[in-house]
Design a protein around this motif. Structure first.
Motif, PDB file in Angstrom:
ATOM      1  N   UNK A  28     -12.271   9.368  18.459  1.00 48.42           N
ATOM      2  CA  UNK A  28     -11.762   8.308  17.390  1.00 48.42           C
ATOM      3  C   UNK A  28     -11.405   6.940  18.085  1.00 48.42           C
ATOM      4  N   UNK A  29     -11.918   5.896  17.276  1.00 53.27           N
ATOM      5  CA  UNK A  29     -11.867   4.617  17.805  1.00 53.27           C
ATOM      6  C   UNK A  29     -10.286   4.142  18.127  1.00 53.27           C
ATOM      7  N   UNK A  30     -10.063   3.411  18.933  1.00 54.41           N
ATOM      8  CA  UNK A  30      -8.715   2.883  19.383  1.00 54.41           C
ATOM      9  C   UNK A  30      -7.891   2.491  18.401  1.00 54.41           C
ATOM     10  N   UNK A  31      -8.548   1.503  17.613  1.00 50.45           N
ATOM     11  CA  UNK A  31      -7.770   0.883  16.304  1.00 50.45           C
ATOM     12  C   UNK A  31      -7.256   1.842  15.395  1.00 50.45           C
ATOM     13  N   UNK A  32      -8.292   2.993  15.267  1.00 51.13           N
ATOM     14  CA  UNK A  32      -7.779   4.271  14.206  1.00 51.13           C
ATOM     15  C   UNK A  32      -6.559   4.908  14.754  1.00 51.13           C
ATOM     16  N   UNK A  33      -6.534   4.970  16.325  1.00 46.23           N
ATOM     17  CA  UNK A  33      -5.623   5.768  17.061  1.00 46.23           C
ATOM     18  C   UNK A  33      -4.204   4.933  16.770  1.00 46.23           C
ATOM     19  N   UNK A  34      -4.493   3.913  16.995  1.00 43.10           N
ATOM     20  CA  UNK A  34      -2.927   2.881  16.809  1.00 43.10           C
ATOM     21  C   UNK A  34      -2.600   3.035  15.477  1.00 43.10           C
ATOM     22  N   UNK A  35      -3.220   2.973  14.409  1.00 38.22           N
ATOM     23  CA  UNK A  35      -2.966   2.893  13.120  1.00 38.22           C
ATOM     24  C   UNK A  35      -2.326   4.141  12.823  1.00 38.22           C
ATOM     25  N   UNK A  36      -2.943   5.377  13.155  1.00 39.02           N
ATOM     26  CA  UNK A  36      -2.339   6.763  12.931  1.00 39.02           C
ATOM     27  C   UNK A  36      -1.218   6.742  13.654  1.00 39.02           C
ATOM     28  N   UNK A  37      -0.777   6.175  14.751  1.00 35.84           N
ATOM     29  CA  UNK A  37       0.409   6.513  15.494  1.00 35.84           C
ATOM     30  C   UNK A  37       1.574   5.426  14.707  1.00 35.84           C
ATOM     31  N   UNK A  38       1.167   4.442  14.302  1.00 38.18           N
ATOM     32  CA  UNK A  38       2.067   3.392  13.669  1.00 38.18           C
ATOM     33  C   UNK A  38       2.584   4.135  12.273  1.00 38.18           C
ATOM     34  N   UNK A  39       1.570   4.659  11.681  1.00 35.24           N
ATOM     35  CA  UNK A  39       1.874   5.339  10.123  1.00 35.24           C
ATOM     36  C   UNK A  39       2.851   6.283  10.315  1.00 35.24           C
ATOM     37  N   UNK A  40       2.422   7.214  11.066  1.00 38.85           N
ATOM     38  CA  UNK A  40       3.266   8.398  11.468  1.00 38.85           C
ATOM     39  C   UNK A  40       4.679   7.817  12.023  1.00 38.85           C
ATOM     40  N   UNK A  41       4.936   7.205  12.805  1.00 40.33           N
ATOM     41  CA  UNK A  41       6.311   6.495  13.305  1.00 40.33           C
ATOM     42  C   UNK A  41       6.887   5.582  12.344  1.00 40.33           C
ATOM     43  N   UNK A  42       6.331   5.100  11.399  1.00 43.79           N
ATOM     44  CA  UNK A  42       6.858   4.348  10.244  1.00 43.79           C
ATOM     45  C   UNK A  42       7.594   5.319   9.491  1.00 43.79           C
ATOM     46  N   UNK A  43       6.812   6.508   9.067  1.00 44.72           N
ATOM     47  CA  UNK A  43       7.489   7.460   8.069  1.00 44.72           C
ATOM     48  C   UNK A  43       8.602   8.320   8.823  1.00 44.72           C
ATOM     49  N   UNK A  44       8.341   8.481   9.929  1.00 44.90           N
ATOM     50  CA  UNK A  44       9.503   9.467  10.773  1.00 44.90           C
ATOM     51  C   UNK A  44      10.613   8.440  11.056  1.00 44.90           C
ATOM     52  N   UNK A  45      10.345   7.472  11.475  1.00 42.14           N
ATOM     53  CA  UNK A  45      11.684   6.658  11.807  1.00 42.14           C
ATOM     54  C   UNK A  45      12.536   6.264  10.499  1.00 42.14           C
ATOM     55  N   UNK A  46      11.753   6.072   9.243  1.00 42.33           N
ATOM     56  CA  UNK A  46      12.401   5.923   7.987  1.00 42.33           C
ATOM     57  C   UNK A  46      13.273   7.066   7.415  1.00 42.33           C
ATOM     58  N   UNK A  47      12.529   8.399   7.975  1.00 41.80           N
ATOM     59  CA  UNK A  47      13.277   9.476   7.246  1.00 41.80           C
ATOM     60  C   UNK A  47      14.319  10.002   8.256  1.00 41.80           C
ATOM     61  N   UNK A  48      14.230  10.015   9.587  1.00 45.30           N
ATOM     62  CA  UNK A  48      14.989  10.567  10.476  1.00 45.30           C
ATOM     63  C   UNK A  48      15.799   9.624  11.354  1.00 45.30           C
ATOM     64  N   UNK A  49      15.435   8.490  11.587  1.00 48.56           N
ATOM     65  CA  UNK A  49      15.873   7.554  12.533  1.00 48.56           C
ATOM     66  C   UNK A  49      15.312   7.270  13.887  1.00 48.56           C
ATOM     67  N   UNK A  50      15.678   6.599  14.684  1.00 49.29           N
ATOM     68  CA  UNK A  50      14.864   5.960  15.965  1.00 49.29           C
ATOM     69  C   UNK A  50      15.114   7.569  16.970  1.00 49.29           C
ATOM     70  N   UNK A  51      16.557   7.508  17.193  1.00 54.11           N
ATOM     71  CA  UNK A  51      17.015   8.698  18.134  1.00 54.11           C
ATOM     72  C   UNK A  51      16.667  10.046  17.942  1.00 54.11           C
TER      73      UNK A  51
END
Length: 215
Positions: free
Chosen positions: A1-24
């Protein structure tokens, strides 16, 4: 997997989860599980959870600020010589920019506003420093234009009026799906997001400009 794709997948997952559950409440393991990458990838690309949180905000605030700067340039250029935009015009500009940002980022207004709410309601001092350092110039420009429409209002009173307005906007947009469902149930009717944004403009402007009563 290309590094840029990995970064994007992490950011997208984090955005969804942070928005739904919070940071902590959201662990790095949960994020990497949704992103389908190994845990070491977060540390490699972001260094820490704090830096990941900052990167998530930059993902949508960077295009938001770039679009808003251009919109404000056009708005100011369209004013008569010596004139200034009204509060309604500035607010409309900001809301339109929010919609355009969701298209660029592929993320709903609801999720973006939930994240903005978290920046103030959860203890993330590092995030506020990050936002001021990287996006404070655009925020200052926007709020200065709004304050110019109320020359008689003190900076402190304007500060509170501004956050009353922002709080109402964030609550409404972050809760839009629930509010829309209640409207459907209670009134057997529906309102699209664009119509709600249109309705919000005079209401938000009214919160800024309401008459001052010293008593």
């Amino acid at each position: 997997m290309a590094q840029a794709e990995t970064v994007e997948k992490i950011l997208n997952a984090a955005l969804v989860l942070f928005a739904e559950r919070g940071f902590a409440e959201t662990s790095l393991r949960t994020i990497t599980g949704m992103a389908d990458v190994n845990l070491a990838a977060v540390n490699y690309h972001f260094g820490s959870k704090k830096e990941l949180i900052q990167a998530v905000f930059s993902k949508f605030l960077q295009p938001f600020c770039e679009i808003l700067e251009k919109e404000l340039d056009s708005l100011e250029a369209a004013q008569p010589e010596g004139g200034a935009p009204s509060a309604e015009q500035v607010i409309s500009c900001v809301l339109d920019t929010m919609l355009k940002t969701t298209t660029v980022c592929g993320v709903s207004v609801q999720r973006l506003t939930r994240l903005l709410n978290l920046a103030y309601t959860q203890s993330q001092e590092h995030l506020r420093h990050h936002l001021v350092a990287n996006f404070g110039k655009t925020y200052h420009r926007m709020t200065t234009l709004m304050h110019k429409t109320m020359p008689g209002v003190s900076p402190v009173e304007f500060y509170w009026r501004l956050y009353f307005m922002l709080g109402a906007a964030v609550f409404t947009l972050s809760s839009f799906d629930s509010l829309r469902s209640i409207l459907n149930t209670d009134y057997s009717t529906d309102t699209e997001l664009e119509e709600v944004l249109h309705l919000m403009v005079p209401a938000l402007a009214g919160m800024l400009r309401s008459p001052h009563d010293p008593t």
